[in-house]
Scaffold this motif. Structure first.
Motif, PDB file in Angstrom:
ATOM      1  N   THR A 110      27.372  23.618  20.215  1.00  0.00           N
ATOM      2  CA  THR A 110      27.040  24.487  21.350  1.00  0.00           C
ATOM      3  C   THR A 110      28.285  24.838  22.150  1.00  0.00           C
ATOM      4  N   ALA A 111      29.154  23.842  22.390  1.00  0.00           N
ATOM      5  CA  ALA A 111      30.394  24.109  23.122  1.00  0.00           C
ATOM      6  C   ALA A 111      31.261  25.112  22.364  1.00  0.00           C
ATOM      7  N   GLN A 113      30.261  27.421  20.335  1.00  0.00           N
ATOM      8  CA  GLN A 113      29.633  28.739  20.423  1.00  0.00           C
ATOM      9  C   GLN A 113      29.917  29.395  21.776  1.00  0.00           C
ATOM     10  N   VAL A 114      29.813  28.609  22.855  1.00  0.00           N
ATOM     11  CA  VAL A 114      30.055  29.153  24.193  1.00  0.00           C
ATOM     12  C   VAL A 114      31.489  29.639  24.332  1.00  0.00           C
ATOM     13  N   LEU A 115      32.425  28.916  23.731  1.00  0.00           N
ATOM     14  CA  LEU A 115      33.839  29.231  23.911  1.00  0.00           C
ATOM     15  C   LEU A 115      34.362  30.243  22.896  1.00  0.00           C
ATOM     16  N   GLN A 117      34.001  33.346  22.706  1.00  0.00           N
ATOM     17  CA  GLN A 117      34.474  34.569  23.357  1.00  0.00           C
ATOM     18  C   GLN A 117      35.762  34.357  24.147  1.00  0.00           C
ATOM     19  N   ALA A 149      31.671  28.881  32.194  1.00  0.00           N
ATOM     20  CA  ALA A 149      30.719  29.128  31.109  1.00  0.00           C
ATOM     21  C   ALA A 149      30.245  27.829  30.466  1.00  0.00           C
ATOM     22  N   VAL A 150      31.170  26.912  30.204  1.00  0.00           N
ATOM     23  CA  VAL A 150      30.756  25.666  29.543  1.00  0.00           C
ATOM     24  C   VAL A 150      30.000  24.759  30.518  1.00  0.00           C
ATOM     25  N   ASP A 152      27.975  25.899  32.823  1.00  0.00           N
ATOM     26  CA  ASP A 152      26.629  26.473  32.836  1.00  0.00           C
ATOM     27  C   ASP A 152      25.822  26.026  31.621  1.00  0.00           C
ATOM     28  N   ALA A 153      26.513  25.712  30.522  1.00  0.00           N
ATOM     29  CA  ALA A 153      25.852  25.270  29.301  1.00  0.00           C
ATOM     30  C   ALA A 153      25.559  23.772  29.305  1.00  0.00           C
TER      31      ALA A 153
END
Length: 258
Positions: A110-111, A113-115, A117, A149-150, A152-153
C-alpha cells in the motif's frame, strides 16, 4: 519471550546507574576522534552504565560498526528508525517487541502504491530493514506532499536532514519503541538519557525521558524541540555533547558524582 542471553542483558540494563539510549550518525558517531574516544573509553570502563543504540541503520550496518570499527557494543539495539529491535550480543531479534511492531505494520504494497506518483523526487534506498520503506529526497518541498499522502493512508512518515524520507507503521518511531523496550525490561526511566541530532530523533524528545540534542543538531530539530526541563541542548557536537549531558543530568559514575 526473551532468550536466556537476552535475559542476562536485560538484568545488566536493569542494574545500571545510567542507560544511554543514543542515535548513531551525527550523535554517538559525531564529534572529533578524541571526543568519541573519550566517551567510548568511559562507557567500556563503567559496569554501571548500559548502552542502547536507537538508530535508523539496519542490523548489518550496526554489526559492522561494532565488529569492524570498534564502536562499543550495546546491550540492545533499536534499528530501522524504531521498526526493529535486536540484542547487541548475537543480533537476535527481541521477539516480543518484533511482534508488537508487526501488529502495527500495514505492509509494503500500500505504501508503495501511494508513493508511486512521487517517484520523480523520491529514490528508494538500496538497503533497509525493519517494517518500513526508506527513500532519498531530491526535492524536500515535494517530499512534504508525499508525507501527507502516506499519513492519510495510515502510516507515519518522517522527513529528516532534508535528505531522508521514511515510511513507518503508524505510532512506531524511535521514541515509542524505546518506551516499549524500557517497559519490557523494567528499566528505571530516570536512569535513561536519550540522545539525537535530526528530525528522525524527534520522537525521543517527546518520551518525557531526559534527553540531549547534541550541538550539531539539525536546525529543523532545534525548531521542533519542546521547551522542557528534561531536554538539554548541548553546545558540543556528537559524543562530546553526550558527555556534557551525562554530567548535566548527574548520570556519570556514582564515584565521580559523590
Amino acid at each position: 519471550m526473551l532468550s536466556p542471553h537476552q535475559r542476562q542483558l536485560a538484568h545488566r540494563v536493569q542494574k545500571a546507574h545510567a542507560v544511554l539510549a543514543t542515535d548513531l550518525d551525527g550523535t554517538f558517531l559525531g564529534g572529533s576522534q578524541d571526543e568519541r574516544a573519550a566517551l567510548y573509553d568511559y562507557l567500556r570502563q563503567q559496569t554501571h552504565t548500559a548502552l542502547i543504540f536507537v538508530t535508523g541503520r539496519d542490523a548489518a550496518h550496526v554489526r559492522y560498526l561494532i565488529e569492524e570499527e570498534g564502536v562499543p557494543r550495546p546491550q540492545f539495539i533499536i534499528g530501522d528508525v524504531g521498526t526493529s529491535v535486536f540484542d547487541g550480543h548475537n543480533f537476535a531479534p527481541v521477539a516480543p517487541l518484533e511482534a508488537w511492531i508487526d501488529s502495527h505494520w500495514q505492509g509494503d504494497a500500500t505504501a508503495q502504491q501511494v508513493l508511486a506518483q512521487h517517484e520523480d523526487h523520491l529514490t528508494l534506498q538500496g538497503v533497509y530493514g525493519g517494517r518500513r520503506r526508506s527513500y532519498f529526497i531530491s526535492d524536500v518541498h515535494k517530499a512534504h506532499a508525499a508525507k501527507a499522502a502516506v499519513e492519510d493512508a495510515g502510516y507515519d512518515a518522517i522527513v529528516s536532514d532534508d535528505t531522508f524520507f521514511d515510511v513507518l507503521p503508524r505510532g512506531i518511531q524511535k521514541g515509542p519503541t524505546l518506551l516499549k523496550l524500557i517497559e519490557m525490561l523494567d528499566i528505571r526511566s530516570e536512569a535513561v538519557l536519550a540522545a539525537g541530532d535530526t528530525l528522525n530523533d524527534l520522537s525521543l524528545f517527546h518520551t518525557g525521558l531526559n534527553a540531549v540534542a547534541v550541538g550539531n543538531r539539525e536546525p529543523a530539530l532545534e525548531a521542533a524541540l519542546p521547551d522542557a526541563e528534561h531536554i538539554f541542548k548541548a553546545s558540543a557536537p556528537g559524543a562530546a555533547g553526550i558527555t556534557q549531558a551525562l554530567h548535566y543530568f548527574q548520570l556519570t559514575a556514582p564515584m565521580e558524582t559523590a
